[in-house]
Design a protein around this motif. Structure first.
Motif, PDB file in Angstrom:
ATOM      1  N   LYS A  52       0.846  -1.207   0.000  1.00 35.65           N
ATOM      2  CA  LYS A  52       0.000   0.000   0.000  1.00 35.65           C
ATOM      3  C   LYS A  52       0.873   1.247   0.000  1.00 35.65           C
ATOM      4  CE  LYS A  52      -3.831  -2.282   2.135  1.00 35.65           C
ATOM      5  NZ  LYS A  52      -4.794  -2.378   3.178  1.00 35.65           N
ATOM      6  N   PRO A  53       0.595   2.167  -0.959  1.00 34.63           N
ATOM      7  CA  PRO A  53       1.428   3.365  -1.057  1.00 34.63           C
ATOM      8  C   PRO A  53       0.992   4.465  -0.088  1.00 34.63           C
ATOM      9  CG  PRO A  53      -0.191   3.342  -2.815  1.00 34.63           C
ATOM     10  CD  PRO A  53      -0.363   2.053  -2.050  1.00 34.63           C
ATOM     11  N   SER A  54       1.975   5.176   0.417  1.00 31.20           N
ATOM     12  CA  SER A  54       1.703   6.426   1.133  1.00 31.20           C
ATOM     13  C   SER A  54       2.635   7.478   0.550  1.00 31.20           C
ATOM     14  CB  SER A  54       1.908   6.269   2.641  1.00 31.20           C
ATOM     15  OG  SER A  54       3.235   5.923   2.935  1.00 31.20           O
ATOM     16  N   VAL A  55       2.115   8.680   0.379  1.00 34.82           N
ATOM     17  CA  VAL A  55       2.848   9.760  -0.267  1.00 34.82           C
ATOM     18  C   VAL A  55       3.376  10.718   0.795  1.00 34.82           C
ATOM     19  CG1 VAL A  55       2.673  11.706  -1.875  1.00 34.82           C
ATOM     20  CG2 VAL A  55       1.437   9.577  -2.340  1.00 34.82           C
ATOM     21  N   ILE A  56       4.667  11.026   0.693  1.00 37.80           N
ATOM     22  CA  ILE A  56       5.299  11.995   1.571  1.00 37.80           C
ATOM     23  C   ILE A  56       5.759  13.141   0.686  1.00 37.80           C
ATOM     24  CG2 ILE A  56       7.178  12.399   3.217  1.00 37.80           C
ATOM     25  CD1 ILE A  56       6.521   8.864   2.574  1.00 37.80           C
ATOM     26  N   ASP A  57       5.214  14.319   0.919  1.00 36.19           N
ATOM     27  CA  ASP A  57       5.599  15.485   0.137  1.00 36.19           C
ATOM     28  C   ASP A  57       6.940  16.036   0.608  1.00 36.19           C
ATOM     29  OD1 ASP A  57       3.351  15.582  -1.560  1.00 36.19           O
ATOM     30  OD2 ASP A  57       2.164  16.560  -0.003  1.00 36.19           O
ATOM     31  N   GLY A  58       7.705  16.618  -0.344  1.00 41.18           N
ATOM     32  CA  GLY A  58       8.969  17.254  -0.016  1.00 41.18           C
ATOM     33  C   GLY A  58       8.713  18.575   0.678  1.00 41.18           C
ATOM     34  N   PRO A  59       9.716  19.239   1.144  1.00 35.78           N
ATOM     35  CA  PRO A  59      11.130  18.973   0.885  1.00 35.78           C
ATOM     36  C   PRO A  59      11.682  17.876   1.791  1.00 35.78           C
ATOM     37  CG  PRO A  59      10.941  20.919   2.256  1.00 35.78           C
ATOM     38  CD  PRO A  59       9.534  20.469   1.927  1.00 35.78           C
ATOM     39  N   PHE A  60      12.845  17.382   1.398  1.00 34.22           N
ATOM     40  CA  PHE A  60      13.509  16.336   2.155  1.00 34.22           C
ATOM     41  C   PHE A  60      14.799  16.899   2.741  1.00 34.22           C
ATOM     42  CE2 PHE A  60      11.140  14.356  -1.365  1.00 34.22           C
ATOM     43  CZ  PHE A  60      10.115  13.830  -0.595  1.00 34.22           C
ATOM     44  N   ALA A  61      15.083  16.534   3.971  1.00 35.04           N
ATOM     45  CA  ALA A  61      16.149  17.175   4.749  1.00 35.04           C
ATOM     46  C   ALA A  61      17.556  16.861   4.267  1.00 35.04           C
ATOM     47  CB  ALA A  61      16.006  16.796   6.217  1.00 35.04           C
ATOM     48  N   GLU A  62      17.837  15.650   3.923  1.00 37.17           N
ATOM     49  CA  GLU A  62      19.210  15.237   3.614  1.00 37.17           C
ATOM     50  C   GLU A  62      19.584  15.551   2.169  1.00 37.17           C
ATOM     51  OE1 GLU A  62      21.663  13.956   5.576  1.00 37.17           O
ATOM     52  OE2 GLU A  62      20.318  14.345   7.263  1.00 37.17           O
ATOM     53  N   THR A  63      20.155  16.738   1.914  1.00 39.21           N
ATOM     54  CA  THR A  63      20.508  17.099   0.542  1.00 39.21           C
ATOM     55  C   THR A  63      21.544  16.150  -0.047  1.00 39.21           C
ATOM     56  OG1 THR A  63      22.175  18.692   1.279  1.00 39.21           O
ATOM     57  CG2 THR A  63      19.981  19.547   0.772  1.00 39.21           C
ATOM     58  N   LYS A  64      22.419  15.568   0.784  1.00 38.42           N
ATOM     59  CA  LYS A  64      23.438  14.661   0.241  1.00 38.42           C
ATOM     60  C   LYS A  64      22.813  13.405  -0.365  1.00 38.42           C
ATOM     61  CE  LYS A  64      24.359  12.443   4.648  1.00 38.42           C
ATOM     62  NZ  LYS A  64      25.257  12.224   5.731  1.00 38.42           N
ATOM     63  N   GLU A  65      21.566  13.132  -0.053  1.00 39.19           N
ATOM     64  CA  GLU A  65      20.859  11.969  -0.582  1.00 39.19           C
ATOM     65  C   GLU A  65      20.037  12.305  -1.832  1.00 39.19           C
ATOM     66  OE1 GLU A  65      20.282   8.854   1.428  1.00 39.19           O
ATOM     67  OE2 GLU A  65      21.858   9.483   2.802  1.00 39.19           O
TER      68      GLU A  65
END
Length: 148
Positions: A61-74
């Motif tokens: 089952k999918p769940s959507v997480i909206d950005g932004p994302f903290a780890e820029t190195k990733e």
């Protein structure tokens, strides 16, 4: 052999800072050299992760997480797909990346793309036929596509 050159994100790309005229000119020159050499397949810059989303599946089952994302190195800020004769040739091209990008402090990652033969016997002839048909359809659409 196909390779993806991944331009890693940094503080500026995640903040939506657009490249200046010099970097745009340098990137166009670099891309033009690869096109003339017949190695460039595609290349695109990406919007910051604030405009993106991640989809995580749990028990299918999918769940959507909206950005932004903290780890820029990733994160990645863009990519270039090339087709060359060897990993060394890919590295030779990546070493020519414009020094004006991020003031000369950019991180790139090189990843080889799987080819049909890499999957061995599990990639049965009927599956290969479907894959080839799908790739041909993608190529047909791309050759007739216009900007949206």
């Amino acid at each position: 052999m196909r390779f993806m050159i991944i331009r890693k994100a940094d503080r500026d790309t995640e903040a939506g800072v657009m490249p200046d005229e010099q970097l745009l000119a340098d990137m166009i020159k670099y891309n033009e050299e690869m096109v003339k050499a017949g190695v460039m397949i595609a290349g695109e810059g990406l919007h910051p992760s604030a405009k993106g989303a991640r989809v995580k599946f749990s028990n299918g089952k999918p769940s959507v997480i909206d950005g932004p994302f903290a780890e820029t190195k990733e994160l990645i800020a863009g990519f270039t797909m090339i087709e060359v004769g060897s990993r060394q040739e890919a590295l030779d091209w990546i070493r020519r990346w414009p020094a004006s990008d991020a003031g000369g402090n950019v991180e790139l990652e090189l990843r080889q793309v799987f080819e049909a033969d890499d999957f061995g016997a599990e990639f049965a002839p009927e599956l290969r036929a479907v894959e080839e048909r799908l790739r041909a359809e993608i190529d047909r659409r791309a050759s007739g596509a216009t900007k949206r």
